[in-house]
Enzyme design. Structure first.
Site, PDB file in Angstrom:
ATOM      1  N   HIS A  43       0.840  -1.192   0.000  1.00 25.79           N
ATOM      2  CA  HIS A  43       0.000   0.000   0.000  1.00 25.79           C
ATOM      3  C   HIS A  43       0.871   1.235   0.000  1.00 25.79           C
ATOM      4  CE1 HIS A  43      -3.133   2.848   1.187  1.00 25.79           C
ATOM      5  NE2 HIS A  43      -3.980   1.939   0.720  1.00 25.79           N
ATOM      6  N   ASP A  96      -7.909  -5.608   0.126  1.00 28.39           N
ATOM      7  CA  ASP A  96      -8.370  -6.422  -0.998  1.00 28.39           C
ATOM      8  C   ASP A  96      -7.971  -7.887  -0.887  1.00 28.39           C
ATOM      9  OD1 ASP A  96      -9.628  -4.345  -2.341  1.00 28.39           O
ATOM     10  OD2 ASP A  96      -7.707  -3.595  -3.044  1.00 28.39           O
TER      11      ASP A  96
HETATM   12  N1  CMC Z   1       4.192  -7.517  -4.737  1.00 28.33           N
HETATM   13  C1  CMC Z   1       5.545  -7.490  -4.915  1.00 28.33           C
HETATM   14  N2  CMC Z   1       6.278  -6.371  -4.793  1.00 28.33           N
HETATM   15  C2  CMC Z   1       5.638  -5.228  -4.480  1.00 28.33           C
HETATM   16  C3  CMC Z   1       4.247  -5.189  -4.264  1.00 28.33           C
HETATM   17  C4  CMC Z   1       3.506  -6.391  -4.400  1.00 28.33           C
HETATM   18  N3  CMC Z   1       2.190  -6.414  -4.227  1.00 28.33           N
HETATM   19  N4  CMC Z   1       3.875  -3.928  -3.965  1.00 28.33           N
HETATM   20  C5  CMC Z   1       4.994  -3.199  -3.986  1.00 28.33           C
HETATM   21  N5  CMC Z   1       6.065  -3.977  -4.295  1.00 28.33           N
HETATM   22  C6  CMC Z   1       7.457  -3.552  -4.361  1.00 28.33           C
HETATM   23  C7  CMC Z   1       7.715  -2.804  -5.646  1.00 28.33           C
HETATM   24  O1  CMC Z   1       8.186  -3.671  -6.669  1.00 28.33           O
HETATM   25  C8  CMC Z   1       8.775  -1.814  -5.218  1.00 28.33           C
HETATM   26  O2  CMC Z   1      10.016  -2.475  -5.177  1.00 28.33           O
HETATM   27  P1  CMC Z   1      11.390  -1.651  -5.493  1.00 28.33           P
HETATM   28  O3  CMC Z   1      11.490  -0.593  -4.436  1.00 28.33           O
HETATM   29  O4  CMC Z   1      12.443  -2.687  -5.397  1.00 28.33           O
HETATM   30  O5  CMC Z   1      11.213  -1.089  -6.871  1.00 28.33           O
HETATM   31  C9  CMC Z   1       8.389  -1.481  -3.773  1.00 28.33           C
HETATM   32  O6  CMC Z   1       7.657  -2.620  -3.305  1.00 28.33           O
HETATM   33  C10 CMC Z   1       7.519  -0.237  -3.644  1.00 28.33           C
HETATM   34  O7  CMC Z   1       6.421  -0.380  -4.538  1.00 28.33           O
HETATM   35  P2  CMC Z   1       5.763   0.825  -5.335  1.00 28.33           P
HETATM   36  O8  CMC Z   1       5.021   0.297  -6.510  1.00 28.33           O
HETATM   37  O9  CMC Z   1       6.800   1.874  -5.593  1.00 28.33           O
HETATM   38  O10 CMC Z   1       4.777   1.358  -4.228  1.00 28.33           O
HETATM   39  P3  CMC Z   1       3.522   2.256  -4.484  1.00 28.33           P
HETATM   40  O11 CMC Z   1       3.259   2.955  -3.221  1.00 28.33           O
HETATM   41  O12 CMC Z   1       3.693   3.096  -5.716  1.00 28.33           O
HETATM   42  O13 CMC Z   1       2.367   1.208  -4.832  1.00 28.33           O
HETATM   43  C11 CMC Z   1       0.575  -0.322  -4.608  1.00 28.33           C
HETATM   44  C12 CMC Z   1       1.410   0.776  -3.924  1.00 28.33           C
HETATM   45  C13 CMC Z   1      -0.643  -0.632  -3.753  1.00 28.33           C
HETATM   46  C14 CMC Z   1       0.063   0.168  -5.975  1.00 28.33           C
HETATM   47  C15 CMC Z   1       1.468  -1.592  -4.762  1.00 28.33           C
HETATM   48  O14 CMC Z   1       1.868  -2.076  -3.487  1.00 28.33           O
HETATM   49  C16 CMC Z   1       0.771  -2.696  -5.555  1.00 28.33           C
HETATM   50  O15 CMC Z   1       0.818  -2.686  -6.793  1.00 28.33           O
HETATM   51  N6  CMC Z   1       0.082  -3.655  -4.856  1.00 28.33           N
HETATM   52  C17 CMC Z   1      -0.683  -4.664  -5.543  1.00 28.33           C
HETATM   53  C18 CMC Z   1      -2.029  -4.079  -5.936  1.00 28.33           C
HETATM   54  C19 CMC Z   1      -2.941  -3.902  -4.750  1.00 28.33           C
HETATM   55  O16 CMC Z   1      -3.097  -4.780  -3.923  1.00 28.33           O
HETATM   56  N7  CMC Z   1      -3.616  -2.731  -4.714  1.00 28.33           N
HETATM   57  C20 CMC Z   1      -4.621  -2.438  -3.680  1.00 28.33           C
HETATM   58  C21 CMC Z   1      -4.235  -1.293  -2.804  1.00 28.33           C
HETATM   59  S1  CMC Z   1      -5.312  -1.140  -1.375  1.00 28.33           S
HETATM   60  C22 CMC Z   1      -6.869  -0.736  -2.002  1.00 28.33           C
HETATM   61  C23 CMC Z   1      -6.927   0.496  -2.838  1.00 28.33           C
HETATM   62  O17 CMC Z   1      -6.226   1.471  -2.587  1.00 28.33           O
HETATM   63  O18 CMC Z   1      -7.728   0.525  -3.748  1.00 28.33           O
END
Ligand code: CMC
Length: 434
Positions: A310, A368
Site C-alpha cells: 500500500h 483487498d
Molecule cells: N508484490 C511485490 N512487490 C511489491 C508489491 C507487491 N504487491 N507492492 C509493492 N512492491 C514492491 C515494488 O516492486 C517496489 O520495489 P522496489 O522498491 O524494489 O522497486 C516497492 O515494493 C515499492 O512499490 P511501489 O510500486 O513503488 O509502491 P507504491 O506505493 O507506488 O504502490 C501499490 C502501492 C498498492 C500500488 C502496490 O503495493 C501494488 O501494486 N500492490 C498490488 C495491488 C494492490 O493490492 N492494490 C490495492 C491497494 S489497497 C486498495 C486500494 O487502494 O484501492
C-alpha cells in the site's frame, strides 16, 4: 479545527538565494510546507510524480497513520465504527462530521431509503449494453448518466441541490450496482424494498428472483454492511483525488463521481480485489505459493502479489484485519468448512510476512486480500467486486467533493510539469520530411 497558524517556517536554499516557506500543522500527522506561492517567489515548481510527498488539500474527514496502521473517520477508529455502527451511520458521520443522534439517524435513513429507486427510463438505458459488458463499464456510464436524469440537483452553487445529489448517489448506487449484475446474468431487475436496511436491500436486489421468496441472512447483511464501512473513505487516494480534481472545474456531482468510479476500476486501486481473487485461483494450492512469491520478488517479472502492499500503510492495513475476521464469519454462516482459496490466502499471507523481501519493503496484506474470498462466498462474481467497492466509496467521494466545494479557498486543480519534450522548432512540409 483549521490548520494551526504557522509557528515555524522551512528554509529553501537554491544557489545563493534563500526563501522562507510557511509550515502548517494539522491536528495529527506530519506538518506540511506551504509551497503555494513558491512559483511566484522563485520561478520554480516542485516535482513529485505520484504525489508521494504532496498534500493536495486540507481535509477534516479521514486520517491514516500508515506506519501505525491507524484509520480514523472524523476521529473515530475504523475498528469501533465497524464493530458498533452501521453503514448509514458512517455515511452520516463522513458527510456531516458528527455521529447522528437517534432522530438524525432515523431522518437520514428515511431520506436515503426514499431515494433508492432510479428513473424508470434508466431501465432502458441498460439494454444498450452488451450482456457480457463488465459491470464497472456499466457503472461508469450509468453514474455519469444520472446527471442526464436528475437536472434538479446539478447546480453545485445551491447547498440544497448538493445535499439532494449526495443523498441520491448514496441511495441509488446499490440499485444501479444490482441492476448491472442482474443485466449481466440475464435476470429481471429487482426493485428496492423500503422496509429493508441498506445492505439487506442490496442483497435482495442482487439475489432475489420474482418467482421465489428471498430471505436475507442477517449475518450476511451485517457482514456486507461492515465491508461497506471499511471501504467508505480513505482520504486522498487516486479515485478521491480524481473526484476532487473533476469537481474543481465546477463539473456536476454525478459526473465527478463517475470519474471516481472510472479511476477506481484500475488493478492498482479498487480493481485489486478482483485481481487478488484471480491470483489466488491461479495459485490454486498452497504447494505452488513459493513459485508465485518468487515471481513477485523477481525484478524482471511484472507479477505482483495482488492484495499486498500500500502507498500509505507500511504496517498491517487495519481494514484487512477486520476483513479477515468478516471472511471467517461469512464462511461459517454459509457452512463452508474448507475453502481451498482461503487455505491458499492464509498460507500465502504467512509465507510473505516471513519473507525478507516483503519484510524489508513493509508489504502487508491490504483490504483487498480477503475481500474477494468473502464476496465470492456470498455469491458475488469477481466482476462485481470493484462495483461493491465503488458503491461503498461513493459516500467518501461525495463527502470529499462537498468539503472541497464548500471551501472558500477552492480553485481549479491544475498541476504543473517538468517539460522534457522538443524545444521550439518550425513546421516541416510533408514532402520535406525524412
Ligand atoms: N508484490 C511485490 N512487490 C511489491 C508489491 C507487491 N504487491 N507492492 C509493492 N512492491 C514492491 C515494488 O516492486 C517496489 O520495489 P522496489 O522498491 O524494489 O522497486 C516497492 O515494493 C515499492 O512499490 P511501489 O510500486 O513503488 O509502491 P507504491 O506505493 O507506488 O504502490 C501499490 C502501492 C498498492 C500500488 C502496490 O503495493 C501494488 O501494486 N500492490 C498490488 C495491488 C494492490 O493490492 N492494490 C490495492 C491497494 S489497497 C486498495 C486500494 O487502494 O484501492
Amino acid at each position: 479545527m483549521d490548520a494551526t497558524p504557522n509557528t515555524a517556517s522551512a528554509k529553501l536554499t537554491v544557489g545563493d538565494k534563500s526563501w522562507d516557506l510557511p509550515v502548517k500543522h494539522g491536528t495529527i500527522g506530519p506538518d506540511v510546507m506551504d509551497i503555494s506561492k513558491l512559483y511566484g517567489q522563485t520561478g520554480m515548481f516542485t516535482y513529485d510524480p505520484g504525489f508521494t510527498s504532496t498534500a493536495s488539500c486540507e481535509s477534516q474527514i479521514t486520517y491514516i497513520d500508515g506506519d501505525e496502521g491507524v484509520l480514523l473517520y472524523r476521529g473515530y477508529p475504523i475498528e469501533q465504527l465497524a464493530e458498533n455502527g452501521d453503514f448509514l451511520e458512517t455515511c452520516y458521520l463522513l458527510l456531516y462530521g458528527e455521529l447522528p443522534t437517534a432522530e438524525q439517524k432515523a431522518d437520514f435513513d428515511m431520506s436515503v431509503t426514499r431515494h433508492t429507486m432510479v428513473h424508470d427510463q434508466m431501465n432502458r438505458f441498460f439494454t444498450g449494453f452488451r450482456r457480457d459488458a463488465h459491470p464497472m463499464a456499466i457503472m461508469v456510464a450509468c453514474v455519469g448518466a444520472l446527471s442526464a436524469f436528475y437536472h434538479d440537483s446539478t447546480d453545485i452553487s445551491d447547498p440544497q441541490q448538493r445535499l439532494i445529489a449526495s443523498i441520491r448517489m448514496i441511495a441509488k448506487m446499490p440499485t444501479l450496482a444490482a441492476m448491472a449484475y442482474k443485466y449481466h446474468i440475464g435476470q429481471p431487475f429487482v426493485y428496492p424494498k423500503n422496509d429493508l436496511d441498506y445492505s439487506s436491500n442490496f442483497l435482495r436486489m442482487c439475489f432475489a428472483v420474482p418467482c421465489e421468496d428471498y430471505k436475507v441472512s442477517p449475518v450476511l447483511s451485517r457482514a456486507l454492511d461492515k465491508i461497506f464501512i471499511l471501504h467508505a473513505d480513505h482520504e486522498q487516494n487516486a479515485s478521491t483525488s480524481t473526484v476532487r480534481l473533476a469537481g474543481s472545474s465546477g463539473a456536476n456531482p454525478f459526473a465527478c463521481i463517475a470519474a471516481g468510479v472510472a479511476c477506481l476500476w484500475g488493478p492498482a486501486h479498487g480493481g485489486a480485489n478482483e485481481a487478488a481473487l484471480k491470483m489466488l485461483t491461479e495459485i490454486g494450492r498452497p504447494e505452488r505459493i513459493p513459485e508465485f512469491v518468487n515471481r513477485a520478488k523477481d525484478k524482471n517479472d511484472p507479477f505482483r502479489l495482488m492484495g499486498f502492499g500500500h502507498r500509505v500503510y507500511k504496517n498491517y492495513d487495519p481494514r484487512a484485519k477486520i476483513m479477515q475476521q468478516t471472511c471467517h464469519e461469512v464462511l461459517s454462516e454459509l457452512g463452508i468448512k474448507d475453502d481451498p482459496l482461503l487455505d491458499v490466502a492464509v498460507e500465502l499471507e504467512r509465507v510473505a510476512l516471513h519473507d525478507e523481501y516483503f519484510i524489508e519493503k513493509k508489504l502487508y496484506p491490504n483490504i483487498d486480500f480477503y475481500s474477494g474470498i468473502t464476496l465470492k462466498a456470498m455469491g458475488f462474481p469477481t466482476a462485481m467486486f470493484t462495483v461493491l467497492f465503488a458503491l461503498a466509496r461513493t459516500v467518501g467521494w461525495i463527502g470529499q467533493w462537498k468539503e472541497m466545494i464548500e471551501d472558500p479557498s477552492q480553485r481549479i486543480g491544475r498541476p504543473r510539469q517538468l517539460y522534457t519534450g522538443a524545444a521550439r522548432r518550425d513546421y516541416v512540409a510533408m514532402a520535406k520530411r525524412k
